[in-house]
Design an enzyme around this catalytic site. Structure first.
Site, PDB file in Angstrom:
ATOM      1  CG  HIS A   1      -1.868   1.210   1.187  1.00 54.92           C
ATOM      2  ND1 HIS A   1      -2.885   1.331   0.261  1.00 54.92           N
ATOM      3  CD2 HIS A   1      -1.914   2.348   1.938  1.00 54.92           C
ATOM      4  CE1 HIS A   1      -3.534   2.468   0.457  1.00 54.92           C
ATOM      5  NE2 HIS A   1      -2.953   3.101   1.456  1.00 54.92           N
ATOM      6  CB  SER A   2       0.942   4.317   0.245  1.00 53.48           C
ATOM      7  OG  SER A   2       1.258   5.671   0.023  1.00 53.48           O
ATOM      8  CG  MET A   3       7.320   3.725   0.611  1.00 50.14           C
ATOM      9  SD  MET A   3       8.257   4.161   2.102  1.00 50.14           S
ATOM     10  CE  MET A   3       8.004   2.658   3.079  1.00 50.14           C
TER      11      MET A   3
END
Length: 260
Positions: A96-98
C-alpha cells in the site's frame, strides 16, 4: 504444504500455519508497521501464509535507523524474502502506498534471481514512472503531522497522543524521504501480473496514474476502483479481501495446472 512459520526482525507472522497453500507478503505504507496487516492475517488464516514486513525504525525496531532510500530498502527486503520464497509456494505481494513501489522493486529484483511473486497488488499508489514533485519530507514536524492527518492513515489514538506521535516522526520522515525522492525507471517491467487497487477520491493517485502501472508488467493487468480516499482499504476491507483472494486463487490454479 509445510511452510517456515518463524518470524524475524523483518518478517512477521501473526497467524502462522503449516497448512498454507499460498503466501501473501504485505508491504506497509510510509510510517506504517507490520501490525497494520494483522486483520488481513486473521482473515486468511490458516490457508494463507501471511507475512508482514517490519521496516527498521518503528515499533520494536524503533532504535534502528530508518532506510530513507527506496532502492536500498528494496535490496534489504529482497535479501530477507528470497529464502522465504524458496519453498515455491504461490505468492502474492500486497503493497500500500510506499509499499506498492517497494513491492514492485522487490519483485523485479527477485525475478532477476529466478524467483518472485505471481502477482503484485499495488494499492493506493500511482505507477512507478509517474512523478510528482512532493517535498513533505523537507517540511517541519507540524507540516508532516498535518499531512498524516490529511490522509487519515494513522490511528486516532496515536494522533491524540502528541508525545508518542512525535516519537514516531523520524520513521515517518524517513519513509517520506524514500518515497518522495524515488524515481522509477519507465522501462522497468516485471513478468508478474499487476493488480491495482485505487480509491476514487485518493488525492495521491488519479485514475490515469493508476492505469500507468500497466506499462510495468508483461503479465496480466487489472484495475479495481473502490470508494474512498488514500486509505480506502481500511473502510472497504471485505472488498479488498475479495480482490486479494482472486489473485491468490489464480496463483494456486496456475500451480495446479503446471503440476498436472
Amino acid at each position: 504444504m509445510t511452510t517456515t512459520n518463524t518470524s524475524t526482525a523483518w518478517l512477521r507472522r501473526y497467524q502462522p500455519s503449516s497448512m498454507a497453500t499460498a503466501r501473501l507478503v504485505c508491504f506497509p505504507h510510509a510510517g506504517g508497521a507490520a501490525s497494520f496487516f494483522h486483520p488481513m492475517a486473521t482473515a486468511f488464516a490458516p490457508s494463507v501464509d501471511v507475512v508482514s514486513l517490519q521496516y527498521p525504525g518503528r515499533q520494536d525496531r524503533r532504535r534502528e535507523s530508518c532506510i530513507d532510500h527506496l532502492p536500498t530498502l528494496a535490496d534489504a527486503v529482497t535479501a530477507e524474502l528470497e529464502p522465504c520464497l524458496a519453498d515455491g509456494l504461490p505468492t502474492v505481494f500486497f503493497g500500500h502506498s510506499m509499499g506498492a513501489l517497494l513491492a514492485f522493486e522487490v519483485a523485479w529484483r527477485l525475478e532477476r534471481r529466478g524467483t518472485g511473486p505471481g502477482t503484485v497488488i499495488a494499492s493506493g499508489r500511482r505507477a512507478p514512472s509517474t512523478t510528482r514533485e512532493e517535498q513533505v519530507h523537507l517540511g517541519d514536524d507540524d507540516a508532516l503531522i498535518e499531512e498524516i492527518k490529511r490522509l487519515n492513515g494513522t490511528d486516532a489514538a496515536l494522533l491524540a497522543d502528541e508525545e508518542i506521535l512525535r516519537m514516531s516522526l523520524p520513521a515517518i520522515r524517513g519513509d517520506y524521504t524514500a518515497v518522495e525522492t524515488y524515481r522509477g525507471d519507465p522501462e522497468r517491467r516485471i513478468g508478474a501480473a499487476i493488480t491495482v487497487l485505487t480509491g476514487d477520491a485518493d488525492p495521491k493517485t488519479t485514475a490515469d496514474e493508476a492505469r500507468g502501472w500497466e506499462r510495468h508488467t508483461t503479465g496480466a493487468f487489472r484495475v479495481v476502483v473502490l470508494p474512498g480516499g488514500h486509505f480506502f482499504l481500511v473502510d472497504h476491507q471485505p472488498a479488498v479481501i475479495r480482490e486479494v483472494t482472486a489473485d491468490l486463487d489464480r496463483g494456486r490454479g496456475q500451480r495446479s495446472g503446471r503440476a498436472g
